[in-house]
Design an enzyme around this catalytic site. Structure first.
Site, mmCIF file in Angstrom:
data_model
loop_
_atom_site.group_PDB
_atom_site.id
_atom_site.type_symbol
_atom_site.label_atom_id
_atom_site.label_comp_id
_atom_site.label_asym_id
_atom_site.label_seq_id
_atom_site.Cartn_x
_atom_site.Cartn_y
_atom_site.Cartn_z
ATOM 1 N N ASP A 11 0.850 -1.185 0.000
ATOM 2 C CA ASP A 11 0.000 0.000 0.000
ATOM 3 C C ASP A 11 0.886 1.235 0.000
ATOM 4 O OD1 ASP A 11 -2.338 1.428 -0.072
ATOM 5 O OD2 ASP A 11 -2.769 1.258 2.076
ATOM 6 N N GLU A 52 1.893 4.045 -4.082
ATOM 7 C CA GLU A 52 1.384 2.675 -4.199
ATOM 8 C C GLU A 52 2.329 1.817 -5.038
ATOM 9 O OE1 GLU A 52 -3.353 3.873 -3.873
ATOM 10 O OE2 GLU A 52 -2.352 3.743 -5.819
ATOM 11 N N ASP A 76 -4.991 -2.780 -2.388
ATOM 12 C CA ASP A 76 -6.306 -2.162 -2.474
ATOM 13 C C ASP A 76 -6.330 -1.032 -3.491
ATOM 14 O OD1 ASP A 76 -5.597 0.389 -1.000
ATOM 15 O OD2 ASP A 76 -5.247 -1.042 0.614
ATOM 16 N N ASP A 126 -1.263 -1.025 5.130
ATOM 17 C CA ASP A 126 -1.812 0.324 5.293
ATOM 18 C C ASP A 126 -1.226 0.997 6.529
ATOM 19 O OD1 ASP A 126 -3.901 2.411 4.617
ATOM 20 O OD2 ASP A 126 -4.574 1.852 6.628
ATOM 21 N N HIS A 209 34.921 -8.061 -26.146
ATOM 22 C CA HIS A 209 35.019 -8.620 -27.496
ATOM 23 C C HIS A 209 35.277 -7.531 -28.535
ATOM 24 C CE1 HIS A 209 31.102 -6.946 -28.584
ATOM 25 N NE2 HIS A 209 30.682 -7.340 -27.382
ATOM 26 N N GLU A 285 26.184 -11.141 -22.028
ATOM 27 C CA GLU A 285 25.749 -9.743 -21.926
ATOM 28 C C GLU A 285 24.378 -9.650 -21.276
ATOM 29 O OE1 GLU A 285 25.996 -6.773 -21.325
ATOM 30 O OE2 GLU A 285 26.804 -5.873 -23.147
#
Length: 407
Positions: A11, A52, A76, A126, A209, A285
């Site tokens: 929450d 949130e 919620d 909450d 490389h 990679e």
């Protein structure tokens, strides 16, 4: 043993929308309902939706740290649940980077299921979020400590002191407590100004490389198997000569499995007298997901929010890809394995930009900003020494002198 399935309750909110904001998240064992982890933080001034999302991200991160394979995410917030389920579009540009970060975490699990629940069934998260908002409003320390509510919806039986869930939680806690005492973390290794004898160290010669067509075109090149270009093959030959001069005796040549690396590694192994090339998947990679093969400009235009989030946090993955945190973890394990297997010897590692940068970042105990400030050329060479107690000496970074003669 890590819990296979956990419940994440999350929450967030703000006093004023936007206003002083904070989030809370709880991770529970899915069978017993036991609380395995809590997360709570005040985040300054933000909107409800931002808070949130931050709560969801914190909960998913905690579940990943516990080693969970599957997550039931309960919130919620109808908006976050519907957006993360793919049923609602993410129209607000400020939420897109957060949604991208959450999606990157979702990809780390075998399954994540999102559920909307009434606020009264989300009271623990909450309460954590409200304490964090209070801390933000009063400019108190960001982390808020909140006692869990006595009643949890739905009602669950409290796990006993010797339950499997508690045993798993204790195991996780023990691993976390011992993680910084192994003596292999450069950030916690004993500091010393005195030079150490190099013959007692495991020396890693890190080689990027040679060039490919994607290198020249400025494209994201992750898991796609793009071969060396003609110039890249010339660079590989020059690099092989340089490595043979740096280390006439090498215990092993280890390579990413992609052909642009194995071709470079074979050239080096030949210059060293035919040392066998060992493929190591951990040095592949970063997976750039949907950005693979796109130019940097194309990605900036099509995914501006996601790119901003990716550049801002090593925990964020490109859409459908892999985060630098994940890359760093597999590379760290591979480096530790090489040091155990070849103590006091020299090992050549042929890899890519991201793994080499992350190894160097860890060796220097640097922050994530290092990743975007360090430039590594194709066929560049970096050298670092590591000692059993975690001591590290970075001796060379991005040496390209051997490439001067290549047009």
């Amino acid at each position: 043993m890590a819990p296979r399935v956990v419940v994440v309750e999350a929450d967030g909110g703000s006093r004023g929308n936007p206003g002083p904001a904070g989030y809370g998240a709880v991770v529970r064992d899915s069978d017993s309902g036991e609380v395995l982890a809590e997360r709570s933080e005040s985040i300054g001034v933000a909107t409800n939706n931002v808070a949130e999302y931050r709560g969801l991200i914190a909960g998913l991160e905690a579940a990943a740290e516990l080693g969970a394979a599957e997550v039931d995410a309960r919130m919620d917030s109808k908006l976050v649940v519907e957006q993360m389920s793919g049923r609602w579009q993410i129209k607000h540009p400020g939420l897109r980077p957060l949604a991208a970060q959450a999606a990157g975490l979702v990809n780390r699990f075998a399954a994540v299921r999102f559920h909307w629940i009434p606020r009264e069934r989300n009271r623990h998260a909450d309460a954590l979020a409200n304490a964090a908002m209070d801390a933000a409003a009063s400019r108190a320390p960001a982390r808020a400590a909140v006692a869990p509510p006595r009643v949890v919806e739905p009602p669950r039986e409290v796990a006993g002191p010797d339950s499997p869930a508690r045993a798993r939680a204790r195991e996780v806690a023990a691993r976390a407590a011992s993680a910084t005492t192994t003596g292999t973390d450069p950030a916690t290794a004993p500091a010393s100004w005195e030079p150490r004898p190099s013959f007692t160290a495991t020396r890693l010669i890190l080689v990027r490389h040679g060039e490919t067509a994607y290198t020249e075109q400025g494209r994201y090149s992750g898991r796609g198997d793009v071969p060396l270009s003609e110039r890249g093959r010339a660079q590989a030959r020059a690099t092989a000569t340089r490595v043979a001069g740096l280390a006439p005796t090498v215990a092993a040549v280890v390579s990413s499995p992609l052909s642009r690396c194995t071709a470079t590694a074979e050239a080096i192994a030949g210059a060293l007298g035919g040392v066998p090339v060992r493929r190591e998947d951990a040095f592949v990679e970063c997976d750039f997901g949907e950005w693979e093969g796109r130019t940097f400009a194309e990605v900036r235009e099509e995914w501006p929010g996601e790119m901003d989030a990716w550049l801002a946090s090593a925990r964020v993955a490109p859409p459908g890809g892999e985060s630098f945190v994940d890359v760093a973890e597999r590379c760290r394990r591979a480096v530790e394995g090489l040091c155990r297997a070849y103590p006091g010897e020299t090992v050549v590692v042929v890899s890519h930009v991201s793994p080499i940068k992350l190894v160097l970042r860890d060796a220097l105990a640097a922050g994530d900003g290092f990743l975007h400030r360090m430039f590594l050329d194709a066929a560049g060479i970096s050298v670092l020494d590591t000692w059993p107690d975690g001591g590290v000496a970075v001796r060379t970074v991005n040496d390209t002198a051997h490439l001067d003669a290549i047009d």
